[in-house]
Design an enzyme around this catalytic site. Sequence first.
Site, PDB file in Angstrom:
ATOM      1  N   ALA A 279     -17.601  28.429 -62.413  1.00  0.00           N
ATOM      2  CA  ALA A 279     -16.872  28.573 -60.642  1.00  0.00           C
ATOM      3  C   ALA A 279     -17.986  27.673 -59.811  1.00  0.00           C
ATOM      4  O   ALA A 279     -18.054  26.541 -59.191  1.00  0.00           O
ATOM      5  CB  ALA A 279     -16.274  29.656 -60.199  1.00  0.00           C
ATOM      6  N   TYR A 280     -19.114  28.249 -59.695  1.00  0.00           N
ATOM      7  CA  TYR A 280     -20.118  27.914 -59.014  1.00  0.00           C
ATOM      8  C   TYR A 280     -20.638  26.512 -59.183  1.00  0.00           C
ATOM      9  O   TYR A 280     -20.816  25.693 -58.390  1.00  0.00           O
ATOM     10  CB  TYR A 280     -21.360  29.001 -59.130  1.00  0.00           C
ATOM     11  CG  TYR A 280     -22.473  28.831 -58.166  1.00  0.00           C
ATOM     12  CD1 TYR A 280     -22.535  29.125 -56.821  1.00  0.00           C
ATOM     13  CD2 TYR A 280     -23.369  28.219 -58.666  1.00  0.00           C
ATOM     14  CE1 TYR A 280     -23.570  29.097 -55.752  1.00  0.00           C
ATOM     15  CE2 TYR A 280     -24.772  28.006 -57.860  1.00  0.00           C
ATOM     16  CZ  TYR A 280     -24.421  28.470 -56.627  1.00  0.00           C
ATOM     17  OH  TYR A 280     -25.722  28.227 -55.501  1.00  0.00           O
TER      18      TYR A 280
END
Length: 245
Positions: free
Chosen positions: A151-152
């Site tokens: 996600a990051y």
Amino acid sequence: MGFPEGYCVAVTGAASGIGRATALLLAGQGVRVACLDHADASETAASAGGGAATHPLDIADAAACRAILGHVIADFGRLDGLVNCAGVVGPTNIRSEELNPADFEAVCRVNLFGALHVSQAVLPHMRGRGFGRILHVASIAGKEGNAGMAAYSASKAGLIGLVKSMGKEYAETGVTVNALAPAVIRTPMVAAMPEAQVTYMTDRIPMKRCGELDEAARMIAWIVGPDCSFTTGFTFDLSGGRAVY
Ligand SMILES: NC(=O)c1ccc[n+]([C@@H]2O[C@H](COP(=O)([O-])OP(=O)(O)OC[C@H]3O[C@@H](n4cnc5c(N)ncnc54)[C@H](O)[C@@H]3O)[C@@H](O)[C@H]2O)c1
């Protein structure tokens, strides 16, 4: 070198870590700083001294970004620079097949959409004045992808793409839009990560150490100053040799 009299910069994520260090460094060089964060940034503003202002801001909220940054511009009478340090890590040490899409979205809302919101809130003003410096803190994760942090990594890769587009769009206006891709800097964000994830990231740094807050702040201060005038759409490296491109 340095900042002209009356130079004004807004810093998001100013309550902690890289944002706090940047706000303090800029203030120490005579820049008027607006300290923005959804957490309480009043300690940063107080340490920055006289000319610093502080405002609560959730950068995931587009309307709030317009309102608060509009207020900062009106209050200062101008805005020369925007440093966007606000960011979240989201899930770490997790395989993509286990990643909850809601968590993925929450990370992108801050790291990617937030970057769009704060940029849109200042670009008309900067374009109108024919001068501006926007710097978004991305990450080496956006360039290389960190396993366990999909996600990051995706949010920061998106941010790097956003900066490439914006840089080209505003290249003839006097406004530059750049990113910074740090590897690991010891901040509260990193302290909150599982040690295995931090070791994974630090092991890949050829200098075999973390970056220092001051190393990040000094580079950012130069990028948002008037001397960094022929670079836009670029992602500056701050990775101890991990990224050589
Ligand atoms: N520390 C590192 O190793 C490292 C490496 C690469 C990139 N970065 C990036 O640098 C930036 C700063 O990170 P840091 O390490 O100083 O972390 P930090 O946690 O110390 O600071 C982040 C700040 O952002 C604020 N914030 C989070 N969500 C927000 C929101 N929705 N609206 C407003 N403020 C919000 C937090 O309150 C906090 O004060 C982040 O974008 C991060 O992704 C950090």
